[in-house]
Design a protein around this motif. Structure first.
Motif, PDB file in Angstrom:
ATOM      1  N   GLU A 492       0.798  -1.138  -0.231  1.00 51.14           N
ATOM      2  CA  GLU A 492       0.061  -0.165  -0.046  1.00 51.14           C
ATOM      3  C   GLU A 492       0.888   1.244  -0.050  1.00 51.14           C
ATOM      4  O   GLU A 492       1.753   1.403   0.819  1.00 51.14           O
ATOM      5  N   TRP A 493       0.501   2.155  -1.048  1.00 52.65           N
ATOM      6  CA  TRP A 493       1.312   3.405  -0.801  1.00 52.65           C
ATOM      7  C   TRP A 493       0.228   4.598  -0.813  1.00 52.65           C
ATOM      8  O   TRP A 493      -0.952   4.490  -1.260  1.00 52.65           O
ATOM      9  N   THR A 494       0.397   5.685  -0.373  1.00 53.38           N
ATOM     10  CA  THR A 494      -0.216   7.109  -0.678  1.00 53.38           C
ATOM     11  C   THR A 494       0.524   7.868  -1.341  1.00 53.38           C
ATOM     12  O   THR A 494       1.834   7.786  -1.637  1.00 53.38           O
ATOM     13  N   TYR A 495       0.024   8.771  -2.259  1.00 47.10           N
ATOM     14  CA  TYR A 495       0.705   9.355  -3.571  1.00 47.10           C
ATOM     15  C   TYR A 495      -0.025  10.716  -3.657  1.00 47.10           C
ATOM     16  O   TYR A 495      -1.259  10.765  -3.681  1.00 47.10           O
ATOM     17  N   ALA A 496       0.656  11.697  -4.017  1.00 42.77           N
ATOM     18  CA  ALA A 496       0.203  13.044  -4.469  1.00 42.77           C
ATOM     19  C   ALA A 496       1.268  13.652  -5.391  1.00 42.77           C
ATOM     20  O   ALA A 496       2.228  13.865  -4.967  1.00 42.77           O
ATOM     21  N   TRP A 497       0.700  14.241  -6.757  1.00 38.28           N
ATOM     22  CA  TRP A 497       1.612  14.888  -7.443  1.00 38.28           C
ATOM     23  C   TRP A 497       1.317  16.480  -6.985  1.00 38.28           C
ATOM     24  O   TRP A 497       0.436  16.948  -7.270  1.00 38.28           O
ATOM     25  N   THR A 498       2.423  16.881  -6.435  1.00 40.09           N
ATOM     26  CA  THR A 498       2.238  18.297  -5.749  1.00 40.09           C
ATOM     27  C   THR A 498       3.497  19.170  -6.638  1.00 40.09           C
ATOM     28  O   THR A 498       4.260  18.590  -7.062  1.00 40.09           O
ATOM     29  N   PRO A 499       3.224  20.481  -6.395  1.00 43.70           N
ATOM     30  CA  PRO A 499       4.389  21.422  -7.088  1.00 43.70           C
ATOM     31  C   PRO A 499       5.802  20.963  -6.443  1.00 43.70           C
ATOM     32  O   PRO A 499       6.796  21.182  -7.130  1.00 43.70           O
ATOM     33  N   LEU A 500       5.624  20.455  -5.355  1.00 41.45           N
ATOM     34  CA  LEU A 500       7.291  20.268  -4.768  1.00 41.45           C
ATOM     35  C   LEU A 500       7.745  18.710  -5.408  1.00 41.45           C
ATOM     36  O   LEU A 500       9.024  18.930  -5.515  1.00 41.45           O
ATOM     37  N   VAL A 501       7.006  18.078  -5.873  1.00 37.72           N
ATOM     38  CA  VAL A 501       7.342  16.912  -6.589  1.00 37.72           C
ATOM     39  C   VAL A 501       8.132  17.366  -8.023  1.00 37.72           C
ATOM     40  O   VAL A 501       9.285  16.995  -8.320  1.00 37.72           O
ATOM     41  N   GLU A 502       7.608  18.369  -8.717  1.00 41.11           N
ATOM     42  CA  GLU A 502       8.146  18.786  -9.968  1.00 41.11           C
ATOM     43  C   GLU A 502       9.359  19.857  -9.501  1.00 41.11           C
ATOM     44  O   GLU A 502      10.341  19.636 -10.313  1.00 41.11           O
ATOM     45  N   ALA A 503       9.348  20.319  -8.489  1.00 39.90           N
ATOM     46  CA  ALA A 503      10.796  21.257  -8.006  1.00 39.90           C
ATOM     47  C   ALA A 503      11.864  20.251  -7.869  1.00 39.90           C
ATOM     48  O   ALA A 503      12.723  20.522  -8.092  1.00 39.90           O
TER      49      ALA A 503
END
Length: 836
Positions: A492-503
């Motif tokens: 199991e994973w939780t994930y979220a594509w946030t601006p910090l990911v791109e940074a």
């Protein structure tokens, strides 16, 4: 809660009042703002439409002017941010430092761009370049990406704190809403009054800070740079110039322009002369979650989704109270959500109506034109909470916060020019079915052993975690790096594509254009660090690197890593490292399907070599010091577990030949016979020999006589017992001879020795279950002449270890006092029967 309406500009000092009078003079119109304020944005919109200026100058690194085509592109949809990066010196050398400059629909800076372009004004950013600010005193290269719109001086102003207290406001966000956001649509359109009041609010807060502080942290250099830009634009354009900056800077800019009507044009700071200071900027998507002040964002206001609704209503041509409309919408949506999710405490229509009425009455009581955010929140508490907040209502306020924060994620045009690495990561995320259109956190449950598609997604998550992108967080399932819970089928994973990911991806872009290239570069650096000449070899670290490569999908490195591991195994003299290597290889073999290893012969060949390598190093445990004894006992047990795990993972005939236990038993016997062998190691070895059937009770008893008999020191005996109990805690329960030896040993100690070693004894018994501890205590009591149920009748279980030790020390001190005063006979009184 009643709030007293304060004056926005109470008895301003002469200097502040004079500067306020010059806000709109000589063709320069200052618009002091709070970042991400709908009130300031609406006033600025009215100002620009009325003045139709020739130029609009905005606080922000001057290099952002080159980004205007992207910012003005019709496909750019806030929330977005300009991400800038540069190399800055840190504690461990130069490293990338990042900062965000966010925009949302109601950011005054965004309105300045869009409305300025609509009236055909020239647009420019006028602050110091980001590269110069990155080296200022307030920049911390080792810190995470920060905002370039920090409002820390307003947040820590003693003047504003005092004003909030006087107004009856709980914090400065409520004070700001009370003074500015709670104004009517018509009052907000009176931009001269709004900006005059914002100026007074910020200028008074600025009086709290000494010029030396502002110089050191970089505010004054920035203001000199902005003033030079303003002076140049004032001279070169024919028409009004509007200057949009944080209100904290406005008074200083006015003073600078008054002191020198023609400051020198801004020159590139000396820090920019060196090539190393070069930086880059990208327009990236941003999220409401990152914009929320309650989530740690250092500028602007909380509840971005709520203020987005306020802004949308302000922009609507519909007449009426825009704040009341927002309040009704927020309360209705919360009730609808509670019914849709079937929560226990559903909100009825009648309760919504009561909350709307309550919010309106609170607004009237507090002197607001309509219900503001705090009025709505207070109405929710009053009308929706039916008991104590802790009685199941905390979930309601979690829902309120999620609703008011929102999950909107902006968009940028394809021409925004993200580095190839970001594009590769986005494409990979799309291939694995991840949502990228908002910043919500989601749960992924992956069937690793039966679905190839899920295994590929798992490797993507592990890869992004390996690169520290903060995209995904492992929640549960088999832990391949630790070699535990391998029997579990799901991960199991939780994930979220946030601006910090791109940074973070942009920071990594120097290592390659694809995720695989960047991960390979990091892996090769780790390989190089392991292979550097002169460094101690570590088979355990090399094996962990091998598992990591398979976990993140870098299977092309398998042959090279197996070769590296082989060299380390040949030279590694650390017993613990060799045992860890063995366990990692067993994990790799047992989980070969989800890890993509299959029937690789190199893994099996290395696994067979670990056993003799570990046995060769086993005699060295005899020299273990007291401080490292517990850890090495654990490694001895781990060796036995490795042998058992390897035998179960391989075909029976092959396992018996490769992991034959006879040699292990011979070396364990040698340890027990070694003069001066560490007592804990000796005890653990004896327990393992007994458990494996290599020793019988007589063999164990002979060793116990040596370790617990006459001449045995309490310290060595306790260490021996700790090692034995770590390996087989049940032996004291099942072996009467061991209990008798232990009882005799402890009975021979004086009181001081018993108190000294009692904590170590308690630690040794932690392997027993509570019932087993009780059974052992009863058996030992019987050995000392007590009735079988005596402890159950007399022992109290509510005494802590510290209390028991303190009591023991007090008892010993009392006995010493009685002995000193020739009253030791009193100690026998407790054995006499009571009179009468």
């Amino acid at each position: 809660m009643a709030v007293v309406q304060p004056e926005v500009q109470p008895n301003l000092p002469a200097g502040v009042a004079a500067a306020r009078a010059r806000l709109f003079e000589h063709g320069v119109y200052f618009a002091p703002v709070r970042h991400h304020s709908p009130a300031c944005a609406h006033a600025l919109q009215a100002m620009l439409r009325e003045l139709r200026p020739a130029a609009v100058l905005i606080e922000g690194p001057e290099g952002f002017t080159d980004m205007l085509p992207l910012l003005l592109d019709e496909r750019t949809r806030p929330p977005v941010a300009l991400l800038c990066q540069t190399q800055a010196a840190g504690a461990e050398g130069a490293r990338a430092q990042s900062a965000f400059f966010p925009f949302c629909d109601y950011s005054p800076e965004w309105v300045a761009l869009r409305e300025g372009a609509a009236v055909q004004a020239q647009l420019a950013f006028i602050d110091l370049p980001w590269q110069a600010r990155a080296g200022s005193a307030d920049a911390k290269p080792d810190a995470e990406a920060r905002s370039l719109m920090a409002e820390r001086y307003l947040a820590h102003s003693s003047y504003l704190n005092a004003l909030a207290a006087r107004a009856g406001c709980r914090d400065q966000d409520e004070l700001w809403d009370h003074l500015f956001e709670a104004r009517s649509r018509a009052a907000l359109a009176d931009w001269r009054s709004v900006f005059g009041d914002v100026f007074s609010y910020c200028a008074m807060a600025r009086l709290d800070y000494e010029p030396a502080v502002l110089e050191a942290e970089g505010s004054l250099p920035r203001e000199r740079h902005m003033a030079a830009h303003i002076a140049r634009w004032r001279k070169q354009v024919d028409g009004p110039v509007v200057v949009v900056t944080g209100g904290f800077h406005t008074s200083a800019l006015i003073e600078l322009l008054d002191a020198d009507p023609a400051p020198a044009a801004p020159a590139a700071p000396a820090a920019l002369a060196a090539p190393a200071a070069a930086g880059a900027s990208w327009l990236i998507r941003y999220s409401f979650e990152r914009l929320d002040a309650l989530n740690g964002y250092g500028a602007g206001m909380p509840a971005p989704a709520y203020y987005q609704a306020v802004w949308d209503t302000l922009q609507s041509p519909a007449p009426g109270d825009h704040q009341l409309a927002v309040a009704v919408d927020q309360l209705t949506r919360l009730a609808q959500d509670s019914r849709a999710r079937g929560v226990q405490e559903r909100i009825s229509t009648a309760e919504v109506q009561a909350a709307v009425l309550q919010a309106a009455r609170l607004a009237a009581l507090r002197g607001h034109a309509g219900p503001g955010r705090q009025d709505v929140l207070d109405a929710m508490r009053s009308c929706f909470v039916k008991g104590a907040i802790d009685d199941g209502m905390q979930g309601l306020f979690d829902d309120v916060r999620r609703q008011m924060t929102g999950s909107r994620l902006g968009d940028v045009p394809p021409s925004a020019g993200s580095p190839p690495l970001v594009q590769d990561a986005r494409a990979a995320a799309h291939r694995h079915g991840l949502r990228l259109d908002d910043g919500d956190t989601r749960l992924a449950r992956l069937d690793l052993y039966r679905k190839q598609r899920h295994r590929r997604r798992s490797r993507f998550f592990h890869l992004m975690q390996y690169l520290d992108t903060d995209l995904a967080r492992w929640q549960g399932g088999p832990d391949f790096m630790a070699g535990s819970r391998l029997e579990l089928l799901f991960e199991e994973w939780t994930y979220a594509w946030t601006p910090l990911v791109e940074a973070r991806l942009i920071e990594l872009a120097a290592d390659g254009a694809t995720l695989a290239e960047v991960a390979l570069a990091r892996l090769l650096r780790e390989e190089q660090a392991l292979g550097d000449a002169g460094r101690a070899r570590s088979a355990g670290s090399a094996a962990a690197l091998l598992v990591r490569a398979c976990l993140v999908g870098l299977h092309e490195r398998l042959p090279a890593l197996l070769s590296l591991l082989s060299r380390h195994l040949d030279e590694d003299a650390d017993f613990a490292s060799v045992v860890a290597c063995g366990h990692a290889l067993v994990t790799l073999w047992r989980a070969r399907e989800p890890l993509g290893v299959r029937e690789h012969p190199g893994v099996l060949a290395l696994m067979r070599r670990v056993w003799p390598a570990a046995l060769f190093l086993l005699p060295g445990l005899a020299d273990t010091g007291m401080d490292g004894e517990g850890a090495q006992v654990g490694q001895l047990l781990a060796l036995r577990e490795f042998g058992r795990a390897a035998r179960s993972a391989l075909p029976e005939q092959e396992a018996g030949l490769a992991f034959e236990t006879g040699d292990l038993h011979r070396r364990l016997q040698a340890l027990t016979a070694t003069r001066g062998c560490a007592p804990g190691i000796c005890g653990a070895a004896a327990a393992l020999l007994f458990l494996d059937g290599a020793w019988d009770e007589q063999d164990l008893s002979r060793l116990l006589e040596q370790r617990f008999g006459a001449g045995a020191t309490p310290q060595d005996a306790v260490r021996f017992l700790s090692g034995l109990m770590a390996a087989a805690p049940e032996l004291l329960l099942t072996q009467p001879g061991l209990r008798r030896s232990f009882n005799t040993l402890v009975g021979s100690w004086d009181e001081a020795s018993f108190i000294q070693y009692l904590p170590d004894l308690r630690l040794a018994f932690t392997g027993l279950k509570p019932q087993e501890t009780s059974d052992l205590a009863e058996a030992l009591a019987v050995l000392n002449g007590a009735a079988p149920d005596a402890l159950q009748a007399e022992f109290h279980y509510d005494v802590s270890e510290d209390e028991m030790l303190a009591g023991g020390r007090l008892n010993a001190a009392l006995a010493a006092c009685l002995e000193r005063d020739a009253l030791s006979g009193w100690l026998d009184l407790s054995t006499e029967k009571p009179h009468g």
